[in-house]
Design a protein around this motif. Structure first.
Motif, PDB file in Angstrom:
ATOM      1  N   GLY A   1      11.832   1.603   6.872  1.00  0.00           N
ATOM      2  CA  GLY A   1      12.834   2.302   6.053  1.00  0.00           C
ATOM      3  C   GLY A   1      12.042   3.512   5.076  1.00  0.00           C
ATOM      4  O   GLY A   1      11.107   3.582   5.174  1.00  0.00           O
ATOM      5  N   LYS A   2      12.507   3.207   3.779  1.00  0.00           N
ATOM      6  CA  LYS A   2      12.050   4.920   3.243  1.00  0.00           C
ATOM      7  C   LYS A   2      11.031   3.966   2.259  1.00  0.00           C
ATOM      8  O   LYS A   2       9.486   4.711   2.064  1.00  0.00           O
ATOM      9  CB  LYS A   2      13.431   5.055   1.716  1.00  0.00           C
ATOM     10  N   ASP A   3      11.316   2.717   1.474  1.00  0.00           N
ATOM     11  CA  ASP A   3      10.271   2.072   0.328  1.00  0.00           C
ATOM     12  C   ASP A   3       9.432   0.894   1.863  1.00  0.00           C
ATOM     13  O   ASP A   3       8.482   0.422   1.139  1.00  0.00           O
ATOM     14  CB  ASP A   3      11.060   1.748  -0.523  1.00  0.00           C
ATOM     15  N   GLN A   4       9.607   0.522   2.751  1.00  0.00           N
ATOM     16  CA  GLN A   4       9.303  -0.722   3.252  1.00  0.00           C
ATOM     17  C   GLN A   4       9.937  -1.264   4.652  1.00  0.00           C
ATOM     18  O   GLN A   4      10.724  -0.219   5.297  1.00  0.00           O
ATOM     19  CB  GLN A   4      10.135  -2.171   2.619  1.00  0.00           C
ATOM     20  N   ILE A   5       8.898  -2.150   5.151  1.00  0.00           N
ATOM     21  CA  ILE A   5       9.800  -1.945   7.037  1.00  0.00           C
ATOM     22  C   ILE A   5      10.211  -3.432   6.339  1.00  0.00           C
ATOM     23  O   ILE A   5       9.977  -4.662   5.945  1.00  0.00           O
ATOM     24  CB  ILE A   5       8.025  -2.447   7.298  1.00  0.00           C
ATOM     25  N   PHE A   6      11.204  -3.501   7.288  1.00  0.00           N
ATOM     26  CA  PHE A   6      12.182  -4.395   7.476  1.00  0.00           C
ATOM     27  C   PHE A   6      11.807  -5.330   8.605  1.00  0.00           C
ATOM     28  O   PHE A   6      11.525  -4.809   9.832  1.00  0.00           O
ATOM     29  CB  PHE A   6      13.444  -4.125   7.345  1.00  0.00           C
TER      30      PHE A   6
ATOM     31  N   GLU B   1       1.499  -1.303  -0.078  1.00  0.00           N
ATOM     32  CA  GLU B   1      -0.154   0.094   0.124  1.00  0.00           C
ATOM     33  C   GLU B   1       0.973   0.989  -0.008  1.00  0.00           C
ATOM     34  O   GLU B   1       2.106   1.271  -0.216  1.00  0.00           O
ATOM     35  CB  GLU B   1      -0.743  -0.055   0.973  1.00  0.00           C
ATOM     36  N   PRO B   2       0.414   2.679  -0.638  1.00  0.00           N
ATOM     37  CA  PRO B   2       1.487   3.749  -0.489  1.00  0.00           C
ATOM     38  C   PRO B   2       2.254   4.120   1.045  1.00  0.00           C
ATOM     39  O   PRO B   2       2.214   5.096   0.858  1.00  0.00           O
ATOM     40  CB  PRO B   2       0.058   4.853  -1.297  1.00  0.00           C
ATOM     41  N   ASN B   3       1.468   3.675   1.651  1.00  0.00           N
ATOM     42  CA  ASN B   3       2.378   4.121   3.144  1.00  0.00           C
ATOM     43  C   ASN B   3       2.315   3.156   3.686  1.00  0.00           C
ATOM     44  O   ASN B   3       2.329   2.143   3.713  1.00  0.00           O
ATOM     45  CB  ASN B   3       1.704   4.886   3.637  1.00  0.00           C
ATOM     46  N   THR B   4       3.750   3.091   4.547  1.00  0.00           N
ATOM     47  CA  THR B   4       4.130   2.261   5.800  1.00  0.00           C
ATOM     48  C   THR B   4       3.841   2.087   7.341  1.00  0.00           C
ATOM     49  O   THR B   4       3.892   1.334   7.779  1.00  0.00           O
ATOM     50  CB  THR B   4       6.095   2.104   5.679  1.00  0.00           C
TER      51      THR B   4
END
Ligand SMILES: [Zn+2]
Length: 404
Positions: A242-247, A15-18
């Motif tokens: 992170g910037k684009d994803q959760i790790f 989805e567009p937001n983490t």
């Protein structure tokens, strides 16, 4: 009921937001899976049973708009063995609010959550999603204008993080006002597949794999800070925003939203540290093996590339890892060096010296800790770290992807 959300073709739904429901649900599922099924992660080899930080933040029930400071020995926690989460983040100049000798009673009485910096508020969102009531944030749990309190609390940092049920890392934020969550371009976050015959000699669908870990975690702003290295290494579980994803990283797996079943390549990680320290502690020799020594050198190399707000923290900010090595190997720690390897460690070199921010004494001149700059040390023997594991396309077949 929790479930991994996927698209019709089986790919993870991004989805567009983490901060989205699917992102936080994925994170919660990783946490639950680790707590309930990962044997190694639950051994608690590095933690201290029943230990709690001096102070914790009580965020109350989900509907509560206030937080309050607890002095654990006086206020207690409920239930008695309730877990707590920790936060790794970058400080800003003149941070607010911070715990002071003058406002400790005010903090214990309770303060509005809405007045906290965005990263702290987002951290509370995550803790509540994980059903964790207690959190630890250094700015709110250590008295910032008391040298005496710092001297008591600094040596406990090791246990603050090893006893944390999960550490949350604000990887991409340069200050507490930037928050944990980020908007992202979902079109750019699609796994690609190409036919490849490299592994089996016949063409099979293979992923074009980008090194998310290096790009989004190791090179992120948070991980250039000195204190953060040991927070990441000591905590049993870390959730990185992170910037684009959760790790996710625990002692068993590394995962991210695009690869929710695990990152394809295993690289030497905290699992090696656990295995080596466990071996050293369990064996009669209790010595610093070549592999452990090499791990220490790698940590110092990584640490030397990080920055510290207070140069005088140079040895303190890595003391938690050093204590762990000392406990398990029985070796003697001498200002950043190990007694059993003293002669070879004195051969350290700083390849890119940085101008010292302060000439205040912090370590003997023969210790790498007296300098700032990239540390290197040539090893005179062959080291045998666990080799990289090749992952074949068929092993990735259960991971959802977008095809081209
Ligand atoms: Zn785990």
């Amino acid at each position: 009921m929790e479930s991994n959300q996927t698209t019709a073709c089986g790919a993870p739904k991004i989805e567009p937001n983490t901060s989205s429901t699917s992102s936080l649900t994925a994170a919660y599922n990783w946490f639950q899976d680790c707590c309930s099924t990962h044997t190694t992660c639950n051994l608690k080899l590095f933690s201290k049973t029943g230990w709690y930080p001096t102070r914790l933040i009580d965020i109350g029930q989900k509907e509560s708009f206030h937080w309050r400071l607890l002095v654990v020995s006086e206020d207690g926690i409920s239930p008695q063995s309730a877990p707590y989460m920790t936060l790794s983040y970058r400080w800003a100049p003149n941070p607010k609010p911070i715990l002071l000798a003058s406002n400790i009673d005010e903090f214990r009485h309770g303060k509005p959550i809405k007045d906290l910096p965005q990263t702290f508020r987002d951290f509370i969102v995550v803790a509540r999603r994980f059903s964790i009531r207690y959190i630890w944030i250094d700015a709110l749990c250590i008295i910032q204008d008391s040298r005496g309190d710092w001297e008591i609390e600094a040596p406990t940092m090791r246990f603050v993080y090893t006893n944390s049920i999960c550490n949350v890392a604000a990887s991409v934020s340069k200050s507490p006002s930037e928050g944990l969550f980020r908007s992202r371009d979902t079109d750019k976050l699609k796994m690609r597949i190409v036919p490849c015959s490299l592994y089996s000699g016949k063409e099979e669908p293979s992923y074009i794999y980008e090194d998310f870990w290096d790009k989004d975690i190791l090179k992120a702003p948070l991980h250039k800070r000195g204190w953060v290295l040991q927070e990441r290494i000591l905590a049993p579980r870390v959730l990185y925003f992170g910037k684009d994803q959760i790790f996710w990283e625990c002692l068993t797996r590394r995962k991210c939203e695009l690869l929710p079943n695990g990152l394809p390549l295993e690289i030497p990680s905290r699992r090696d540290l656990l295995d080596q320290l466990h071996w050293a502690g369990a064996s009669n020799s209790r010595k610093m093996s070549d592999t452990l020594y090499n791990l220490w050198i790698k940590y110092i190399e990584e640490y030397s590339q990080c920055m510290l707000t207070n140069p005088s923290d140079k040895l303190a900010a890595i003391a938690g890892i050093a204590q762990l090595f000392q406990d398990f190997t029985g070796d003697e720690y001498i200002a950043g060096l190990w007694k059993s390897r003293l002669v070879e460690m004195l051969g350290w070199n700083v390849s890119a010296p940085r101008k010292l921010k302060s000439l205040d004494y912090r370590a003997p001149s023969w210790s790498w800790a007296s300098t700032d700059g990239d540390f290197t040390l040539r090893l005179d023997y062959e080291v045998h770290l666990p080799s990289l594991v090749n992952v074949y396309p068929h092993e990735l077949s259960d991971r959802g992807v977008h095809t081209i």
